[in-house]
Design a protein around this motif. Structure first.
Motif, PDB file in Angstrom:
ATOM      1  N   LYS A 282     -56.044  16.912 -40.127  1.00  0.00           N
ATOM      2  CA  LYS A 282     -55.935  18.206 -40.809  1.00  0.00           C
ATOM      3  C   LYS A 282     -54.886  18.116 -41.913  1.00  0.00           C
ATOM      4  N   VAL A 283     -55.223  18.715 -43.044  1.00  0.00           N
ATOM      5  CA  VAL A 283     -54.393  18.609 -44.253  1.00  0.00           C
ATOM      6  C   VAL A 283     -54.173  20.005 -44.817  1.00  0.00           C
TER       7      VAL A 283
ATOM      8  N   LEU B 262     -54.387   3.633 -43.610  1.00  0.00           N
ATOM      9  CA  LEU B 262     -53.641   4.455 -44.578  1.00  0.00           C
ATOM     10  C   LEU B 262     -52.296   4.913 -43.997  1.00  0.00           C
TER      11      LEU B 262
ATOM     12  N   GLN C  95     -60.772  16.752 -55.867  1.00  0.00           N
ATOM     13  CA  GLN C  95     -59.587  16.015 -55.445  1.00  0.00           C
ATOM     14  C   GLN C  95     -58.451  17.030 -55.331  1.00  0.00           C
ATOM     15  N   LEU C  96     -58.039  17.287 -54.088  1.00  0.00           N
ATOM     16  CA  LEU C  96     -57.060  18.341 -53.835  1.00  0.00           C
ATOM     17  C   LEU C  96     -55.850  17.760 -53.118  1.00  0.00           C
ATOM     18  N   PRO C  97     -54.655  17.906 -53.677  1.00  0.00           N
ATOM     19  CA  PRO C  97     -53.457  17.365 -53.040  1.00  0.00           C
ATOM     20  C   PRO C  97     -53.001  18.207 -51.845  1.00  0.00           C
TER      21      PRO C  97
ATOM     22  N   ALA D  26     -48.231  12.657 -47.556  1.00  0.00           N
ATOM     23  CA  ALA D  26     -48.861  13.240 -48.743  1.00  0.00           C
ATOM     24  C   ALA D  26     -50.203  12.553 -48.967  1.00  0.00           C
ATOM     25  N   VAL D  27     -51.257  13.344 -49.077  1.00  0.00           N
ATOM     26  CA  VAL D  27     -52.597  12.791 -49.271  1.00  0.00           C
ATOM     27  C   VAL D  27     -53.352  13.584 -50.333  1.00  0.00           C
ATOM     28  N   THR D  28     -54.446  12.993 -50.800  1.00  0.00           N
ATOM     29  CA  THR D  28     -55.390  13.740 -51.627  1.00  0.00           C
ATOM     30  C   THR D  28     -56.706  13.848 -50.867  1.00  0.00           C
ATOM     31  N   VAL D  29     -57.198  15.062 -50.741  1.00  0.00           N
ATOM     32  CA  VAL D  29     -58.494  15.338 -50.116  1.00  0.00           C
ATOM     33  C   VAL D  29     -59.585  15.049 -51.150  1.00  0.00           C
ATOM     34  N   LEU D  30     -60.610  14.282 -50.760  1.00  0.00           N
ATOM     35  CA  LEU D  30     -61.689  13.907 -51.678  1.00  0.00           C
ATOM     36  C   LEU D  30     -63.042  14.397 -51.144  1.00  0.00           C
TER      37      LEU D  30
ATOM     38  N   GLY E  55     -49.684  24.501 -52.360  1.00  0.00           N
ATOM     39  CA  GLY E  55     -49.731  25.790 -53.046  1.00  0.00           C
ATOM     40  C   GLY E  55     -50.512  26.864 -52.313  1.00  0.00           C
TER      41      GLY E  55
ATOM     42  N   LEU F 183     -53.402  22.210 -47.846  1.00  0.00           N
ATOM     43  CA  LEU F 183     -53.447  22.056 -49.308  1.00  0.00           C
ATOM     44  C   LEU F 183     -52.151  22.559 -49.947  1.00  0.00           C
TER      45      LEU F 183
END
Lengths: 70, 70, 70, 70, 70, 70
Positions: free
Chosen positions: F26-27, F48, F8-10, F55-59, F31, F29
């Motif tokens: 496309k997201v 969604l 789970q990556l923000p 702002a999303v979380t990659v799963l 940092g 990440l």
């Protein structure tokens, strides 16, 4: 034919949306109101003759099933 | 939290078999007798505290759903 | 039964390694020396009676197929 | 580069159908008549320069391989 | 070798847990504290010589990536 | 909600390309400069409300993560 695929749920196609390459098929599971969404190729939709009202079995490999808790 | 994952089915854990690395969790879906099998890491089982009787939601991405016709 | 799964390759089981939860089955494809590795549940191995020499069909959904070029 | 991906099969691209977001690429495996279907992004097709006749390797993770018996 | 796999993230192996059939490998991504978990075959771990400290690239096909919003 | 999904990556949505059936999001990440590509249904994008800047979380499920070494 018997499949290693553990999850096999009978249902009925409720919609088919077809793009250039892929299609999205919605299936209402038997015995309830749950609707499952499947993304497959346009070719597969044609090959299986999937249209609204078709009886299908939803197939999901166990390694593709995640779980959530509240 | 809202997920892009199209398929979300509520159920109850009926068994957990844990190996060294992976675990297999079976979940009876609410409102029926269908049992879903999920293969997840041993860590996930521990992290979510999954034991028999736990209420869970089964999650399946639409790209992982195949269909069959007779 | 007809599957949306685009990739169906006939072969013969050449080995089965079974763990507590999962198993790894190797299948030699017909008409060549290619060996395919499949990770399925221990339950699926038992249910299908998979042992060395068994005739099987390898199934892969097209969304799971990546490509590489040199 | 060496991959954990167990299944790597050489072949030749026989067709590319490109949609707005996704593409479907068909690959004839070397040494036979088997054709594999792959669903990848339109971006990947452009990035790899995939056109009819291109030499490619088909890649499938073992957890994505199901098995069937008659 | 160039891959259709869109997501390629460099990192370092921080742990390997090996079962009879499968293994779970944890990888700390470069330039941060994010740890990625990968479930691969025991054979792949041996074949790639994966041990703590090994430099690896994490590979994820875009069809396997779901998204969540709060 | 707590997920079995290990990865789970923000991040932040940087582009959305929508086709008839599927979409590619496309997201970037948090940092870093890494961009993740996700292929989900057009319906999920609408549901969604995914647009540039969200702002999303990659799963990613661990069974979907392959590894490579040089």
């Amino acid at each position: 034919m018997k499949l290693s695929t553990r999850n096999q749920l009978p249902g009925t196609v409720v919609s088919v949306v077809t793009g250039e390459a892929m299609a999205v098929v919605k299936v209402k599971l038997d015995g309830g109101d749950q609707v499952i969404t499947s993304s497959i190729t346009k070719d597969a939709v044609a090959d299986l003759g999937l249209t609204e009202g078709a009886a299908v079995t939803v197939l999901v490999k166990s390694t593709e099933v995640a779980l959530a808790v509240e």
